[in-house]
Scaffold this active site. Structure first.
Site, short mmCIF file in Angstrom:
data_model
loop_
_atom_site.label_atom_id
_atom_site.label_comp_id
_atom_site.label_asym_id
_atom_site.label_seq_id
_atom_site.Cartn_x
_atom_site.Cartn_y
_atom_site.Cartn_z
CE LYS A 58 -3.27 -1.34 -0.72
NZ LYS A 58 -3.61 -2.10 -2.31
CB ALA A 59 4.57 1.85 0.16
CB THR A 62 -0.71 -0.39 -8.10
OG1 THR A 62 -0.73 -1.05 -7.70
CG2 THR A 62 -0.95 -0.52 -9.70
CG HIS A 119 4.60 -6.55 -1.25
ND1 HIS A 119 4.81 -4.65 -1.73
CD2 HIS A 119 2.76 -6.88 -1.74
CE1 HIS A 119 3.35 -4.73 -1.75
NE2 HIS A 119 2.76 -5.49 -2.31
CB SER A 149 -3.85 2.08 2.03
OG SER A 149 -3.93 1.48 1.31
CB THR A 238 1.08 7.81 -14.02
OG1 THR A 238 2.07 9.20 -13.68
CG2 THR A 238 1.45 7.04 -14.48
CG PHE A 240 -6.16 8.66 -6.97
CD1 PHE A 240 -5.45 7.58 -7.12
CD2 PHE A 240 -7.17 8.76 -7.13
CE1 PHE A 240 -6.51 6.58 -5.77
CE2 PHE A 240 -8.17 8.45 -6.49
CZ PHE A 240 -7.62 6.57 -5.74
CG MET A 243 -2.95 4.91 -12.82
SD MET A 243 -2.02 5.90 -12.04
CE MET A 243 -1.79 3.17 -11.36
CG PHE A 266 -6.39 -1.37 -6.09
CD1 PHE A 266 -5.56 -3.12 -5.70
CD2 PHE A 266 -5.10 -0.78 -6.59
CE1 PHE A 266 -4.41 -2.74 -5.22
CE2 PHE A 266 -3.87 -0.98 -6.59
CZ PHE A 266 -3.66 -2.28 -5.64
NE ARG A 268 -8.46 3.14 1.32
CZ ARG A 268 -8.65 4.61 2.02
NH1 ARG A 268 -9.23 4.48 2.61
NH2 ARG A 268 -7.47 5.10 2.54
CE LYS A 269 -11.30 8.81 0.93
NZ LYS A 269 -11.84 8.93 2.67
P1 A3P Z 1 -5.17 4.48 -0.50
O1 A3P Z 1 -5.54 3.30 -0.14
O2 A3P Z 1 -5.04 5.35 0.04
O3 A3P Z 1 -6.25 5.43 -1.65
P2 A3P Z 1 -0.09 -0.70 -3.57
O4 A3P Z 1 -0.20 -0.03 -4.98
O5 A3P Z 1 1.36 -0.59 -3.13
O6 A3P Z 1 -1.14 -1.28 -3.59
O7 A3P Z 1 -0.96 0.92 -3.00
C1 A3P Z 1 -2.35 1.24 -3.56
C2 A3P Z 1 -2.45 2.63 -2.45
O8 A3P Z 1 -1.55 3.76 -3.68
C3 A3P Z 1 -3.62 3.21 -2.81
O9 A3P Z 1 -4.05 4.29 -1.18
C4 A3P Z 1 -4.05 3.66 -3.95
O10 A3P Z 1 -5.12 4.90 -3.39
C5 A3P Z 1 -3.03 4.22 -4.02
N1 A3P Z 1 -2.14 4.91 -5.72
C6 A3P Z 1 -2.76 4.01 -6.53
N2 A3P Z 1 -2.29 4.77 -7.31
C7 A3P Z 1 -2.14 6.38 -7.35
C8 A3P Z 1 -1.80 7.25 -8.10
N3 A3P Z 1 -2.25 7.83 -9.45
N4 A3P Z 1 -2.18 8.39 -7.13
C9 A3P Z 1 -1.52 8.46 -5.85
N5 A3P Z 1 -2.48 7.27 -4.89
C10 A3P Z 1 -2.26 6.06 -6.02
#
Ligand code: A3P
Length: 306
Positions: A58-59, A62, A119, A149, A238, A240, A243, A266, A268-269
């Site tokens: 969740k860092a 993706t 991870h 997250s 890219t 948010f 994506m 996925f 989310r915010k």
């Molecule tokens: P949130 O749940 O806080 O919205 P990972 O890819 O490591 O699983 O991380 C997922 C987290 O990255 C989610 O956070 C997701 O919304 C956020 N995320 C994915 N793409 C993003 C983007 N383009 N810009 C900002 N955050 C993004």
């Protein structure tokens, strides 16, 4: 035969899907099947031109994957739409029920140069990555937003252990009793490794604040020039909201028995500071205390708001 993930449901009955148990490997809780397959993972054969994207879950994994794929393909969104992100960039330690191919099987079948995802904490990274001096991009995100997250992700990803309620999940997160272990150990372990190896250490918060700057850093690390129009295209592609709307990046191609986006999407915010809506004052203070104890003596610092 190696089957596609989506077409595997006839051989594997999703009704029998149970949330994974955690099994420790060298003190780190991993999903049961990953732990069972640990031998082949540890012996994974990295190639010298492999690029690894490594994160605590969740860092912004993706997001970074999509940026890297865009950089590698001259900012061409059509090439980056060739397959879902989890097929373009294999997740090396991931193991699902047969016949879904493991991350290693996917990676082994891929021509070089490969981009891979993991991870794993630094001490569990297969040694061949160090032996081959592979380039590694590590992305870290502040613990509070990561925990929130990760909680929502556990609710929607039916393959992960039952999260319980937010308070119970946070207890486990702070104790490192969640999949891939302690956030504190993970970010610090990789931070300490970064000066000894070919590692670019990035922060989610910096990517949010100035995506163009961080994308340039990645391109430089990969030895690639990004002309202004290409950089701008990558920034746009890219973002948010883009994506979130991109089926090749937003995991909506995964079957709902695995990821139920009606529970929590996925994408989310995608912000810094959402933790403030979830953490009670005492929860935030508890995390701060552990943070001070574990990371206080290091030069690693995080921003929890912009
Ligand atoms: P949130 O749940 O806080 O919205 P990972 O890819 O490591 O699983 O991380 C997922 C987290 O990255 C989610 O956070 C997701 O919304 C956020 N995320 C994915 N793409 C993003 C983007 N383009 N810009 C900002 N955050 C993004």
């Amino acid at each position: 035969m190696v089957m596609d993930f989506e077409s595997s449901s006839d051989a594997f009955d999703p009704k029998t899907l149970k949330r994974s148990k955690l099994v420790e490997v060298e003190g780190v809780p991993l999903l049961g099947l990953i732990a069972e397959n640990w031998g082949p993972t540890w012996n994974f054969k990295a190639r010298p031109d492999d690029l690894l994207i490594c994160t605590y879950p969740k860092a912004g994994t993706t997001w970074t994957q999509e940026i890297v794929d865009m950089i590698q393909h001259g900012g061409d969104p059509q090439i980056c739409a060739r397959a879902p992100i989890y097929k373009r960039i294999p997740f090396i330690e991931m193991c699902q029920p047969k016949p879904i191919p493991s991350g290693i099987e996917q990676a082994d079948a891929m021509p070089s140069p490969r981009t891979l995802k993991s991870h794993l904490p630094v001490h569990l990274l297969p040694p061949s990555f160090w032996e081959q001096n592979c380039k590694i991009i590590y992305v870290a995100r502040n613990a509070k937003d990561t925990a929130v997250s990760y909680f929502h992700f556990h609710c929607m990803d039916k393959w992960l252990p039952e999260p319980g309620n937010w308070n119970q999940f946070l207890d486990n997160f702070l104790a490192g009793k969640v999949t891939w272990g302690s956030w504190f150990d993970h970010v610090l372990g990789w931070w300490e490794a970064k000066d000894r190896h070919h590692i670019l250490y990035l922060f989610y918060e910096d990517m949010k604040e100035d995506p163009a700057e961080e994308i340039q850093k990645i391109a430089q690390f990969l030895g690639l020039e990004l002309p202004e129009p290409v950089l701008n295209r990558i920034v746009q592609h890219t973002m948010f909201k883009n994506m979130k709307a991109n089926p090749m990046a937003n995991y909506t191609t995964m079957p709902t028995w695995h990821m139920d986006q009606a529970v929590s999407p996925f994408m989310r915010k995608g912000i810094v500071g959402d933790w403030k809506k979830h953490f009670l004052v005492d929860q935030s203070e508890r995390l701060d205390d552990i943070y001070a104890h574990k990371l206080g003596g290091s030069s690693l610092t995080f921003r929890t708001q912009l």
